[in-house]
Scaffold this active site. Structure first.
Site, PDB file in Angstrom:
ATOM      1  N   ASP A   1       0.864  -1.178   0.000  1.00  0.00           N
ATOM      2  CA  ASP A   1       0.000   0.000   0.000  1.00  0.00           C
ATOM      3  C   ASP A   1       0.906   1.236   0.000  1.00  0.00           C
ATOM      4  OD1 ASP A   1       0.932   0.218   2.594  1.00  0.00           O
ATOM      5  OD2 ASP A   1      -1.052   0.251   3.550  1.00  0.00           O
ATOM      6  N   HIS A   2       0.321   2.401   0.276  1.00  0.00           N
ATOM      7  CA  HIS A   2       1.121   3.637   0.226  1.00  0.00           C
ATOM      8  C   HIS A   2       2.263   3.621   1.238  1.00  0.00           C
ATOM      9  CE1 HIS A   2      -2.193   4.028   3.054  1.00  0.00           C
ATOM     10  NE2 HIS A   2      -1.469   4.886   3.740  1.00  0.00           N
TER      11      HIS A   2
ATOM     12  N   CYS B   1       3.094  -3.231   4.091  1.00  0.00           N
ATOM     13  CA  CYS B   1       2.256  -2.079   4.452  1.00  0.00           C
ATOM     14  C   CYS B   1       2.969  -1.338   5.585  1.00  0.00           C
ATOM     15  CB  CYS B   1       0.832  -2.514   4.806  1.00  0.00           C
ATOM     16  SG  CYS B   1       0.656  -3.619   6.216  1.00  0.00           S
ATOM     17  N   GLY B   2       2.239  -0.661   6.443  1.00  0.00           N
ATOM     18  CA  GLY B   2       2.895   0.075   7.510  1.00  0.00           C
ATOM     19  C   GLY B   2       3.420  -0.854   8.597  1.00  0.00           C
ATOM     20  N   THR B   3       2.599  -1.833   8.959  1.00  0.00           N
ATOM     21  CA  THR B   3       2.974  -2.776  10.023  1.00  0.00           C
ATOM     22  C   THR B   3       3.176  -4.207   9.531  1.00  0.00           C
ATOM     23  OG1 THR B   3       0.645  -3.278  10.416  1.00  0.00           O
ATOM     24  CG2 THR B   3       1.616  -1.492  11.737  1.00  0.00           C
TER      25      THR B   3
ATOM     26  N   GLY C   1      -2.037  -5.590   8.651  1.00  0.00           N
ATOM     27  CA  GLY C   1      -3.242  -5.513   7.815  1.00  0.00           C
ATOM     28  C   GLY C   1      -3.125  -6.432   6.612  1.00  0.00           C
TER      29      GLY C   1
ATOM     30  N   HIS D   1       8.476 -24.326   9.523  1.00  0.00           N
ATOM     31  CA  HIS D   1       7.455 -24.992  10.342  1.00  0.00           C
ATOM     32  C   HIS D   1       6.037 -24.806   9.820  1.00  0.00           C
ATOM     33  CE1 HIS D   1       9.969 -25.380  14.320  1.00  0.00           C
ATOM     34  NE2 HIS D   1      10.560 -25.930  13.264  1.00  0.00           N
ATOM     35  N   ASN D   2       5.727 -23.604   9.316  1.00  0.00           N
ATOM     36  CA  ASN D   2       4.332 -23.297   8.941  1.00  0.00           C
ATOM     37  C   ASN D   2       4.079 -23.399   7.449  1.00  0.00           C
ATOM     38  OD1 ASN D   2       4.974 -20.540  11.078  1.00  0.00           O
ATOM     39  ND2 ASN D   2       3.942 -22.404  11.744  1.00  0.00           N
TER      40      ASN D   2
ATOM     41  N   ARG E   1       6.972   0.758   8.766  1.00  0.00           N
ATOM     42  CA  ARG E   1       7.021   1.559   9.987  1.00  0.00           C
ATOM     43  C   ARG E   1       7.589   0.739  11.153  1.00  0.00           C
ATOM     44  NH1 ARG E   1       0.957   3.833   8.611  1.00  0.00           N
ATOM     45  NH2 ARG E   1       1.616   5.187   6.900  1.00  0.00           N
TER      46      ARG E   1
ATOM     47  N   ARG F   1       0.509 -30.587  11.129  1.00  0.00           N
ATOM     48  CA  ARG F   1      -0.082 -29.377  11.717  1.00  0.00           C
ATOM     49  C   ARG F   1      -0.577 -28.409  10.641  1.00  0.00           C
ATOM     50  NH1 ARG F   1       5.024 -29.485  15.819  1.00  0.00           N
ATOM     51  NH2 ARG F   1       4.195 -31.136  17.163  1.00  0.00           N
TER      52      ARG F   1
HETATM   53  C1  RB5 Z   1      -1.868   2.703   6.539  1.00  0.00           C
HETATM   54  O1  RB5 Z   1      -1.858   3.895   7.226  1.00  0.00           O
HETATM   55  C2  RB5 Z   1      -1.693   1.528   7.492  1.00  0.00           C
HETATM   56  O2  RB5 Z   1      -2.831   1.380   8.278  1.00  0.00           O
HETATM   57  C3  RB5 Z   1      -1.386   0.283   6.733  1.00  0.00           C
HETATM   58  O3  RB5 Z   1      -0.243   0.463   5.951  1.00  0.00           O
HETATM   59  C4  RB5 Z   1      -1.099  -0.961   7.530  1.00  0.00           C
HETATM   60  O4  RB5 Z   1      -0.124  -0.724   8.490  1.00  0.00           O
HETATM   61  C5  RB5 Z   1      -2.256  -1.666   8.082  1.00  0.00           C
HETATM   62  O5  RB5 Z   1      -2.121  -2.705   8.737  1.00  0.00           O
END
Ligand code: RB5
Length: 150
Positions: A10-11, A67-69, A72, A100-101, A111, A138
């Site tokens: 994503d962005h 993505c950021g984390t 998502g 394993h998975n 981020r 498993r």
């Molecule tokens: C976008 O701001 C953020 O929510 C997305 O990149 C991600 O981290 C979601 O899990």
């Protein structure tokens, strides 16, 4: 395994996309990039879904979602039949989630990790192999649960 991998972001993930593609290409992987293609705000489920469809259709076996984390993307990816996605921020987990998975999608967040660690996550994920044995039992249980869901 064919050396084709699908990539979605994503962005927030976009800032690492070019470096990740260059790294994968240097390792001999062809990259099926499903976007996004700019830093403009967008919705991560769109790109996680497109990448997972490439795997479900058999175009490739593996994917990377940024993505950021990473969370998502992993949540969306794991809604897809046959997709086992792991959000990782350490190399041990990135390796073990394949060993394993039998994970087929690596997710991480820009981020959370820097580009150096991100590329190490990718290397650990790609260089690992599923161990099978008790782990296969498993993973098969995951598939059974998935198949029992409507
Ligand atoms: C976008 O701001 C953020 O929510 C997305 O990149 C991600 O981290 C979601 O899990």
């Amino acid at each position: 395994m064919k050396k084709i991998i699908t990539l979605g972001c994503d962005h927030a993930g976009f800032e690492m996309k070019d470096a990740v593609i260059a790294h994968l290409n240097a390792r001999g992987w062809e990259v099926l990039d499903v976007g996004t293609d700019s830093a403009d705000s967008c919705d991560y489920p769109v790109f996680a879904h497109a990448a997972c469809k490439n795997i479900q259709r058999g175009v490739c076996d593996l994917g990377i979602l940024i993505c950021g984390t990473g969370i998502g993307m992993s949540l969306v990816a794991n809604k897809h039949r046959g997709i086992r996605a792991a959000a990782c921020s350490d190399t041990f987990s990135a390796r073990l989630t394949r060993v394993h998975n039998n994970a087929n999608v690596l997710c991480f967040g820009t981020r959370v990790v820097g580009i150096g660690l991100a590329l190490d996550l990718i290397d650990n994920f790609l260089d690992a192999e599923f161990e099978g044995g008790k782990h296969e039992r498993r993973v098969n249980m995951i598939t059974e649960i998935e198949n029992a869901e409507k």
